[in-house]
Design a protein around this motif. Structure first.
Motif, PDB file in Angstrom:
ATOM      1  N   ASP A  69     -13.095  22.129   5.917  1.00 51.82           N
ATOM      2  CA  ASP A  69     -11.920  21.258   5.964  1.00 51.82           C
ATOM      3  C   ASP A  69     -11.099  21.509   7.227  1.00 51.82           C
ATOM      4  OD1 ASP A  69     -12.434  19.947   3.568  1.00 51.82           O
ATOM      5  OD2 ASP A  69     -11.388  21.449   2.372  1.00 51.82           O
ATOM      6  N   MET A  70     -11.015  22.767   7.657  1.00 56.73           N
ATOM      7  CA  MET A  70     -10.295  23.074   8.894  1.00 56.73           C
ATOM      8  C   MET A  70     -10.965  22.400  10.090  1.00 56.73           C
ATOM      9  SD  MET A  70      -7.590  25.078   8.517  1.00 56.73           S
ATOM     10  CE  MET A  70      -7.473  25.869  10.118  1.00 56.73           C
ATOM     11  N   GLY A  75     -10.244  18.904  10.135  1.00 55.41           N
ATOM     12  CA  GLY A  75      -8.854  18.699  10.522  1.00 55.41           C
ATOM     13  C   GLY A  75      -8.668  18.565  12.017  1.00 55.41           C
ATOM     14  N   THR A 125      -4.683  20.785   6.068  1.00 53.00           N
ATOM     15  CA  THR A 125      -5.552  20.448   7.198  1.00 53.00           C
ATOM     16  C   THR A 125      -5.421  18.977   7.569  1.00 53.00           C
ATOM     17  OG1 THR A 125      -7.437  19.990   5.737  1.00 53.00           O
ATOM     18  CG2 THR A 125      -7.194  22.248   6.539  1.00 53.00           C
ATOM     19  N   GLN A 173      -7.946  22.229   0.979  1.00 51.00           N
ATOM     20  CA  GLN A 173      -7.384  21.583   2.167  1.00 51.00           C
ATOM     21  C   GLN A 173      -6.044  22.179   2.579  1.00 51.00           C
ATOM     22  OE1 GLN A 173      -7.530  17.242   1.681  1.00 51.00           O
ATOM     23  NE2 GLN A 173      -9.516  17.448   0.652  1.00 51.00           N
ATOM     24  N   PHE A 208      -3.659  25.255   4.099  1.00 50.34           N
ATOM     25  CA  PHE A 208      -3.874  26.090   5.287  1.00 50.34           C
ATOM     26  C   PHE A 208      -3.967  27.568   4.881  1.00 50.34           C
ATOM     27  CE2 PHE A 208      -2.880  27.450   9.705  1.00 50.34           C
ATOM     28  CZ  PHE A 208      -3.726  26.581  10.373  1.00 50.34           C
TER      29      PHE A 208
END
Length: 309
Positions: free
Chosen positions: A84-85, A88, A133, A285, A287
């Motif tokens: 997910d990062m 992002g 993200t 999702q 951080f």
């Protein structure tokens, strides 16, 4: 307010690497969105395998937030978080550069009626969210839905990025961006009946924090949310972005009732609970690479650098 007019000094050769990097991000933003998602997930998982220390931070945070989860599930969520990062990164490029027509069919905003109800009497609003993200793209979808708001910004040491970040946020959100430390401007905007984008879930300065539980563990938490709401005679309206496959959903919740209560710890605890509610919509999702549990009360053993089970 900072002077955000373009200066010829930004074209000095020392800034060329930054401009080149921005140009590369612009080019990446034009890749097909499904391809961006795939490349971002691969990139994120690769980085997650390389950055072992940061991976352990994610594991530790997830073990605290989801104490009932088996270790296999924690590992799955950790890998998913890094994917997910990575996605992002591309989503931020889309938020900055994609034209409106390219994004409109990719997302939806629900709950706008809650925001309108909160502002119906002329009140300003703190649009409360957390660091996800999808943060930049979520804010862009708010703009596409016709929500005009002041974006907070932190001055950058890099002059080009400082100029661009300010202009991007201001041009998209429809209202001037406000320095996050300029309390007078923030209060004036709130008393003027305007919304301000606000994410209070990372700052750990002792002079603006109290210890409040976050997923059951007392941790240093920003107490300024209640003070801003009180000083600005404003309401707090939570909203949370969520990625669903290659589409996006931004969910606006009703304004908090009876906030603030006048007790810093109780008010900070309530805000943490709202952020927890938002995380529940899209757990991986959030951080999690941030060391959220670094600010523990005196005498409490640190949680990072060792496993917590």
């Amino acid at each position: 307010m900072a002077d955000t007019a373009f200066s010829p000094a930004l074209l000095h050769p020392r800034h060329w690497p930054t401009w080149a990097g921005v140009g590369c991000v612009w080019l990446l933003s034009w890749l097909p969105i499904p391809l961006q998602a795939m490349l971002g997930a691969v990139l994120g998982r690769g980085i997650g395998r390389l950055l072992r220390g940061r991976r352990e931070v994610v594991r530790t945070n997830l073990r605290i937030a989801f104490p009932q989860a088996a270790e296999r599930e924690i590992e799955r969520m950790t890998s998913a978080h890094f994917a997910d990062m990575g996605r992002g990164v591309f989503e931020t490029a889309l938020a900055w550069f994609a034209p409106d027509w390219r994004l409109r069919r990719r997302g939806e905003v629900t709950g706008i009626a809650h925001l309108k109800a909160a502002m119906a009497d002329g009140s300003g609003v703190l649009l409360l969210t957390g660091h996800f993200t999808t943060l930049e793209l979520g804010a862009r979808f708010l703009c596409l839905a016709g929500v005009r708001f002041h974006a907070m910004y932190r001055p950058y040491n890099n002059a080009v990025m400082d100029y661009l970040m300010h202009r991007w946020r201001e041009n998209r959100s429809g209202l001037p961006a406000l320095p996050r430390d300029d309390v007078r401007s923030l209060v004036r905007a709130l008393r003027g009946g305007r919304p301000i984008w606000y994410a209070p879930d990372q700052a750990l300065k002792e002079n603006v924090s109290v210890y409040a539980p976050f997923f059951g563990v007392p941790v240093r938490t920003v107490s300024a949310t209640a003070r801003l709401a009180q000083m600005g005679r404003a309401k707090v309206v939570p909203y949370f972005p969520e990625r669903r496959g290659n589409r996006y959903h931004v969910r606006i919740l009703p304004a908090l009732e009876g906030f603030p209560q006048g007790d810093e710890v109780l008010d900070a605890t309530r805000i943490n609970g709202v952020i927890e509610q938002g995380i529940a919509f899209a757990p991986t999702q959030y951080f999690w690479v941030h060391k959220r549990y670094k600010g523990l009360p005196p005498g409490v053993p640190p949680v990072y650098g060792r496993q917590r089970r």
